[in-house]
Design an enzyme around this catalytic site. Sequence first.
Site, short mmCIF file in Angstrom:
data_model
loop_
_atom_site.label_atom_id
_atom_site.label_comp_id
_atom_site.label_asym_id
_atom_site.label_seq_id
_atom_site.Cartn_x
_atom_site.Cartn_y
_atom_site.Cartn_z
N ARG A 118 0.84 -1.21 0.00
CA ARG A 118 0.00 0.00 0.00
C ARG A 118 0.87 1.25 0.00
NH1 ARG A 118 -2.88 -2.82 -2.26
NH2 ARG A 118 -4.72 -3.79 -1.41
N SER A 176 15.36 14.84 2.16
CA SER A 176 16.34 13.92 2.71
C SER A 176 15.69 12.79 3.49
CB SER A 176 17.29 14.68 3.64
OG SER A 176 18.19 13.79 4.28
N GLU A 199 1.97 1.57 -3.43
CA GLU A 199 0.84 2.08 -4.19
C GLU A 199 0.69 3.59 -4.00
OE1 GLU A 199 -3.75 0.73 -4.83
OE2 GLU A 199 -3.04 0.84 -2.77
#
Length: 149
Positions: A90, A116, A93
Amino acid sequence: MISSRNEVTQMIVSAKVAKGLKWSEIARKVGQSKEWTTAACLGQMTFTKSQAETMGEIFSLSEEAVAWLQIVPYKGSLPSAVPTDPLIYRWYEIVSVYGTTIKELIHEEFGDGIMSAIDFSMDIQRESDPKGDRVNVVLSGKFLPYKTY
């Protein structure tokens, strides 16, 4: 003889389960955030000598294992290019769908550069919601502009 940092990670995870510990409890003993401590325990950060010794006490680790905790690890813990674990997928995704949006908005606000992951912090909290509890994740990284030369 221990041949890799991954072996020490497995020792830590096994001992955590056997002792019924929570990452937040371990973090308090180490004196760092639960997020950083968990990443370090899972082999993604380097412990100082003092922190490594504390880990040794918590998890009953050998001196050799404590020494391994102080070695800079190979970072990047995913076993494949596209993660298969549903929770990690996820996140993949989210970056696949919103990555270009995040990039565009960071560049619009800060200019050409990166966020960073070295000068970085993360906070994960449970957020109550009548429709089902939510996961609140805050990522904070220093902006590093690209230099011209």
